[in-house]
Scaffold this motif. Structure first.
Motif: not given
Length: 623
Positions: A366-378
């Motif tokens: 909630v505070a910092r998000g999902l990181g980078d676009t590697s999150a989409i694949q994960r």
């Protein structure tokens, strides 16, 4: 005169050969470079990678539109093959260009701008629809062009490559359309049209239930205009103790099958017994209303592997008793095993640790998000395996979520469906140590009936020295469970065995499927093998199979063997076909779909001629 004519013909042929080699070398290098980039993992492709691939494809398309290639266009056979390659280069150039622009948008969205200070950037989410739609359109155009240029004039390798590319293009286009749908529905789910509150159910797969694991922790996540806020998180027994044990309304099928286990009562412990996640969410919603006095608009089901996928790789979550921190890859092993050895079995500290871990994980997101676009694949990988599921209690929204494949519903439009489900009956935490293998074999005979066998083998790899609580209070780690193999309701079961002997089974209808279950007890170091055989009527000339995973601590291994009738071919799905037998082996990381159908014709034109020649050369001549 004859000599001059022969010389002219020879010169023309030489020029054609030179032009062909020239074009092939120029274009081949660029296509090879583009292919080398694009065949890498999608998660590893940056915007720069895509732009480089686009430049190679653009240069290849220009060369294929140049003078030498235009001359070859008028040469029989050669022209058709050059035109086909040009269609690929031009169409792929457009696809990759749109992909590069989409990746730039995604980098901005997931890389930091998506969630800031607990608020989702809803205009940014809505803005993803346009580049996703553009990519979908480019893929559709490429698919149409490939279909037009896949003709009998193509040489066999090119013909096969275009057929395979058509299949791959359809798959990517389907995934992209889902992305468009997700971008359109996400703002409403995130409170863009009014405040939403979602149940968060944190499951522990070390003690299996149908939906994945036992409900360990229950909390809430609210969204209002994109602003996210976490509510209180409870250990399930604390909520269960807040009111007298009572039953809540449940879907009829859920109550009929799982009411005997008190799955629809405020005890909470068996709420996740059904593999049908929307039913589990509906019951959990009513339980939460009774035990916590709060209404919700949907549910998020996540297990330790799902939580690890949602968090950026470098995230550190605190562990209790000053035991340090844990990175996302270590979360599953900590929850499934290490917490029991460090903190004991039914201790309050261990229970609180699971609640804190779930809450802190979502707090970080909630505070910092999902990181980078590697999150989409994960996250996509975790969702496919059922480690992250979402259910909306708004019927219209839920239908759209189901079309995205994100709700965890069991069953599909395939004729043949394989679902293996295990319910822990031993009150232990041994499922982390179980290793599952699923094998499905079908003989399609004449194409009117399939004779199928589904086998599941579970091996107990539990080591010595496990805590008594993990062993369920038993002297040795013996795994006790109820094991089910689901088959289509149109199937006629012809036999069931457990370890080679006739099994005592309990058939039960579950929606559009039939559950064939039996009790199993697996000593330490041993295996149990449960097999169900059945026949299935087919739609003439077609067969489709979908194998769906149960979310496990360790992924199951899957093997499929399909004996196809003469003249049939696989039109969709993984695996290799040889001599009428299609085989596939791999980890069951998500639904596996295989379609086969009767093929009236073989490869046309030059490819068909080549098949005839090679068949003649391979087979002995009969006198």
């Amino acid at each position: 005169m004859v000599r001059k004519t022969l010389l002219a013909i020879t010169l023309a042929i030489a020029l054609i050969i030179v032009a062909t080699i020239y074009v092939a070398l120029q274009v081949g290098i660029d296509l090879y470079q583009a292919r080398s980039t694009l065949t890498r993992s999608p998660a590893s492709l940056s915007s720069l990678d895509l732009k480089n691939a686009e430049s190679h494809l653009s240069r290849a398309a220009r060369n294929l539109g140049g003078f030498p290639a235009n001359v070859l266009h008028f040469v029989p056979i050669v022209g058709q093959n050059v035109d086909a390659v040009r269609s690929v280069a031009e169409g792929a150039d457009s696809v990759v260009g749109d992909a590069a622009r989409l990746r730039t948008k995604l980098d901005r969205a997931v890389g930091g701008d998506l969630i800031h200070d607990g608020t989702v950037n809803l205009p940014l989410v809505r803005g993803l629809s346009a580049p996703l739609k553009a990519e979908s359109g480019s893929l559709a155009a490429l698919g149409a062009s490939l279909k037009v240029h896949t003709s009998g004039w193509l040489v066999p390798p090119l013909y096969d490559a275009l057929v395979q590319l058509q299949v791959r293009t359809r798959e990517i286009e389907s995934a992209t359309r889902k992305g468009v749908a997700a971008a359109r529905i996400a703002p409403a789910l995130l409170g863009g049209n009014g405040a939403k509150r979602y149940l968060v159910l944190f499951l522990n797969n070390a003690e299996l239930r149908g939906a994945g694991g036992i409900v360990s922790t229950i909390g809430t996540l609210s969204a209002d205009g994109g602003k996210l806020k976490l509510g209180r998180f409870y250990y399930h027994k604390k909520l269960a103790a807040s009111v007298p044990l009572q039953r809540v309304p449940a879907p009829p099928g859920f109550h009929r099958r799982f009411g005997r286990y008190k799955a629809d009562t405020t005890g909470w412990v068996n709420t996740s017994a059904s593999p049908r996640v929307p039913d589990v969410a509906a019951v959990a919603r009513r339980l939460y209303e009774v035990t916590a006095g709060s209404n919700t608009n949907g549910a998020i089901l996540v297990d330790p592997r799902g939580l690890a996928a949602l968090l950026p790789p470098g995230t550190r979550l605190p562990l209790p008793r000053g035991a340090g921190t844990v990175l996302p890859p270590g979360i599953p092993q900590y929850v499934y095993s290490r917490a029991y050895s460090q903190l004991g079995g039914p201790s309050q500290v261990r229970r609180d640790s699971l609640t804190v871990l779930g809450r802190e994980g979502f707090k970080h997101i909630v505070a910092r998000g999902l990181g980078d676009t590697s999150a989409i694949q994960r996250i996509s990988t975790a969702a496919a395996a059922g480690h992250v599921r979402f259910v909306s209690f708004d019927p219209a929204q839920q239908r759209r979520v189901e079309r995205l494949g994100a709700s965890g519903e069991v069953g599909s439009q395939a004729q043949d469906v394989v679902v293996v489900n295990s319910q822990n009956l031993g009150a232990d935490k041994l499922d982390y140590w179980m290793r599952r293998t699923v094998r499905h074999a079908c003989n399609l005979d004449s194409g009117e009936t399939a004779r199928c066998t589904t086998m599941v083998r579970i091996a107990n790899h539990a080591p010595d020295g496990l805590p008594l609580y993990v062993r369920g209070g038993r002297p040795s780690p013996r795994a006790i469970s109820y094991l089910e193999i689901y088959v289509p309701h149109r199937a006629r079961v012809t036999g069931a065995t457990l370890d080679g002997r006739a099994a005592k089974v309990y058939p039960e209808r579950d929606g559009d499927l039939e559950s064939i279950g039996t009790n199993v007890s697996i000593p330490q170091g041993k295996t149990a093998t449960f097999t169900v055989a059945y026949t299935l009527p087919l739609t003439k000339g077609r067969y489709s199979l979908e194998v769906e995973p149960q979310p496990l601590a360790i992924d199951a291994k899957l093997s499929v063997a399909l004996r196809l009738p003469s003249g049939w071919k696989v039109t969709r799905g993984p695996g290799q076909t040889k001599g009428g037998l299609t085989r596939y082996q791999g980890s069951l990381l998500g639904p596996v779909r295989i379609d086969a159908r009767e093929s009236a014709t073989s490869r046309p034109g030059l490819s068909g001629l080549w098949d005839g020649v090679t068949s003649f050369l391979r087979n002995p001549v009969s006198l």
